[in-house]
Scaffold this motif. Structure first.
Motif, PDB file in Angstrom:
ATOM      1  N   ILE A  82      -0.205   1.781  -1.663  1.00 30.07           N
ATOM      2  CA  ILE A  82       1.096   1.142  -1.523  1.00 30.07           C
ATOM      3  C   ILE A  82       1.684   1.076  -2.934  1.00 30.07           C
ATOM      4  O   ILE A  82       1.055   0.533  -3.851  1.00 30.07           O
ATOM      5  N   TYR A  83       2.876   1.622  -3.116  1.00 29.34           N
ATOM      6  CA  TYR A  83       3.468   1.707  -4.449  1.00 29.34           C
ATOM      7  C   TYR A  83       4.465   0.561  -4.644  1.00 29.34           C
ATOM      8  O   TYR A  83       5.490   0.496  -3.967  1.00 29.34           O
ATOM      9  N   VAL A  84       4.128  -0.320  -5.546  1.00 27.58           N
ATOM     10  CA  VAL A  84       4.958  -1.494  -5.822  1.00 27.58           C
ATOM     11  C   VAL A  84       6.079  -1.088  -6.773  1.00 27.58           C
ATOM     12  O   VAL A  84       5.831  -0.416  -7.787  1.00 27.58           O
ATOM     13  N   TYR A  85       7.305  -1.502  -6.458  1.00 32.23           N
ATOM     14  CA  TYR A  85       8.476  -1.058  -7.222  1.00 32.23           C
ATOM     15  C   TYR A  85       9.373  -2.266  -7.485  1.00 32.23           C
ATOM     16  O   TYR A  85       9.915  -2.854  -6.557  1.00 32.23           O
ATOM     17  N   ILE A 184      -1.130  -0.043  -5.454  1.00 37.22           N
ATOM     18  CA  ILE A 184      -2.249  -0.816  -4.908  1.00 37.22           C
ATOM     19  C   ILE A 184      -3.138   0.137  -4.122  1.00 37.22           C
ATOM     20  O   ILE A 184      -2.677   0.793  -3.178  1.00 37.22           O
ATOM     21  N   HIS A 185      -4.413   0.220  -4.511  1.00 37.08           N
ATOM     22  CA  HIS A 185      -5.376   1.069  -3.804  1.00 37.08           C
ATOM     23  C   HIS A 185      -6.371   0.251  -2.994  1.00 37.08           C
ATOM     24  O   HIS A 185      -7.062   0.809  -2.136  1.00 37.08           O
ATOM     25  N   ASP A 186      -6.460  -1.035  -3.238  1.00 43.49           N
ATOM     26  CA  ASP A 186      -7.458  -1.881  -2.573  1.00 43.49           C
ATOM     27  C   ASP A 186      -7.257  -1.847  -1.053  1.00 43.49           C
ATOM     28  O   ASP A 186      -6.192  -2.210  -0.543  1.00 43.49           O
ATOM     29  N   HIS A 187      -8.295  -1.422  -0.347  1.00 47.28           N
ATOM     30  CA  HIS A 187      -8.195  -1.199   1.091  1.00 47.28           C
ATOM     31  C   HIS A 187      -7.840  -2.484   1.845  1.00 47.28           C
ATOM     32  O   HIS A 187      -7.008  -2.466   2.768  1.00 47.28           O
ATOM     33  N   GLU A 188      -8.457  -3.603   1.467  1.00 48.16           N
ATOM     34  CA  GLU A 188      -8.199  -4.864   2.171  1.00 48.16           C
ATOM     35  C   GLU A 188      -6.774  -5.359   1.926  1.00 48.16           C
ATOM     36  O   GLU A 188      -6.137  -5.899   2.830  1.00 48.16           O
TER      37      GLU A 188
END
Length: 432
Positions: A82-85, A184-188
């Motif tokens: 998820i790419y935070v912008y 964000i790469h964290d699966h949870e």
């Protein structure tokens, strides 16, 4: 409700000698001719994918995309994310630094009748056709559209705030806006994003033409695949999502310019009197101020003369367009009904693609263009509120075209999202 997915974005190779700031570009529908020509001079700028030029522009963009992949000019991220912008900006006359917080993901390209993704304004058909062809040839979402979800609990903001502390990119764009991208790469945490959006409806804030391009392509592919499951890459679209509850969401007005009038100026002013109270004004540069906060009020600049127009309240009930009351109450509905249709004879369906009508966000540019003879008249309008956008979306109706200008615009070039089968499936599989 809204099904979203992380993505394995394609991004410019960090080892390129060119900085990311030089590779970004304005969105296709706001880039000026002058900006476009300057950006074309850089052979690696994202403008070549978002607004390709030439007789076979879309096909050329597809060939260039493949070349960039083969040469390693752009690389696909190894993990779905998820790419935070975040976009940090200021407004004239205001000392506050605003920040619009959001994230970029893939979202199902819902058809309008599914009432999961809600539009709020009409599109211009020629612009939609352009986006469809480009998507079909490249199978690439070059830039995210902008959607709004409502979360008064602000569940996702702490995770976005944490992520933005270690950005991938931080640049200043053509608007003077500071753009910051993180991932964000964290699966949870990604699962929390998916779960939070699962019960939400999405209001389409910006990018109606690009979204309709994805929607058209999805319909076409569904018709061609009898074994359609809904999980294929062609079902998805790239979107930047922001929380509509944030105070830092800003919608600026979009004014109207007419190249010519189908009648003498004197006759036009006389016909306006049937519906409007007309007050001459000395200084055209105050037109935007004299209408602020006033219902159904507009500025008119015509042949060097400035006027404040305000609809006579008793004539509002004459609007016979088949719209719900939420749409009839809008300033732009009043303008398009009484001025364009009743006075100028440009009927509603014609207005969507009327060649003599153009749109300008910058108020002073409107006055300047009339003075220079680039337009015959300018119609100045107030901004639309977030509450009005919500009411119209939830009514199931749409506003006139170019009703809103959500500021700032996102930029093109930070990341791209592929809907090719072998470039998409990893992201989908990670969440199912």
């Amino acid at each position: 409700m809204a099904e979203i997915l992380p993505l394995r974005a394609w991004r410019y190779n960090d080892n390129l000698s060119t900085s990311i700031e030089q590779l970004t570009s304005p969105l296709f529908d706001v880039v000026s001719d002058k900006q476009r020509e300057a950006l074309y001079q850089d052979p690696l700028n994202s403008i070549h994918l978002s607004v390709p030029r030439g007789e076979h522009a879309a096909q050329d963009a597809a060939r260039l995309l493949q070349e960039w992949k083969e040469k390693g000019i752009i690389l696909q991220d190894g993990l779905p994310g998820i790419y935070v912008y975040y976009q940090y900006f200021r407004l004239p006359g205001n000392d506050k630094e605003f920040v619009r917080k959001g994230f970029i993901c893939n979202i199902k390209a819902y058809d309008w009748h599914e009432k999961v993704l809600l539009r709020h304004e009409n599109t211009i058909p020629s612009a939609v056709n352009d986006r469809i062809e480009l998507l079909e040839e490249t199978l690439l979402n070059v830039s995210p559209t902008h959607g709004l979800y409502t979360d008064p609990e602000y569940v996702l903001e702490p995770y976005m705030d944490e992520s933005i502390r270690t950005p991938i990119y931080e640049t200043e764009d053509y608007q003077g806006v500071r753009d910051v991208l993180a991932v964000i790469h964290d699966h949870e945490v990604i699962k929390l994003f998916l779960q939070t959006l699962a019960d939400k409806k999405i209001l389409l804030a910006d990018g109606h033409h690009r979204y309709e391009g994805s929607l058209f392509y999805r319909r076409k592919m569904m018709a061609q695949h009898s074994d359609h499951t809904g999980l294929e890459p062609y079902n998805y679209h790239l979107m930047y999502l922001t929380n509509s509850e944030h105070d830092d969401l800003r919608i600026l007005p979009t004014h109207r310019l007419l190249k010519s009038l189908p009648m003498p100026d004197e006759e036009f002013l006389e016909r306006l009197k049937e519906y409007f109270i007309i007050l001459p004004k000395e200084d055209p540069y105050e037109l935007n101020e004299v209408i602020v906060g006033k219902l159904w009020a507009f500025g008119l600049y015509l042949n060097g003369n400035a006027y404040k127009l305000r609809l006579k309240p008793e004539v509002h009930q004459l609007i016979d367009w088949n719209f719900p009351e939420e749409v009839k109450q809008l300033d732009l509905t009043v303008m398009h009904y009484f001025i364009f249709e009743k006075i100028l004879g440009i009927f509603r369906q014609e207005q969507r693609d009327y060649k003599g009508l153009s749109y300008e966000r910058n108020f002073t540019a409107c006055i300047r263009k009339v003075d220079k003879g680039e337009a015959h008249l300018a119609l100045i309008t107030n901004e639309i509120s977030m509450e009005q956008v919500k009411r119209v979306c939830n009514s199931g109706a749409v506003m006139p075209q170019k009703s809103t200008f959500f500021y700032p615009k996102v930029i093109c070039g930070f990341l791209f999202s592929s809907i090719k089968e072998d470039e998409f499936t990893t992201a989908a599989a990670a969440c199912l």
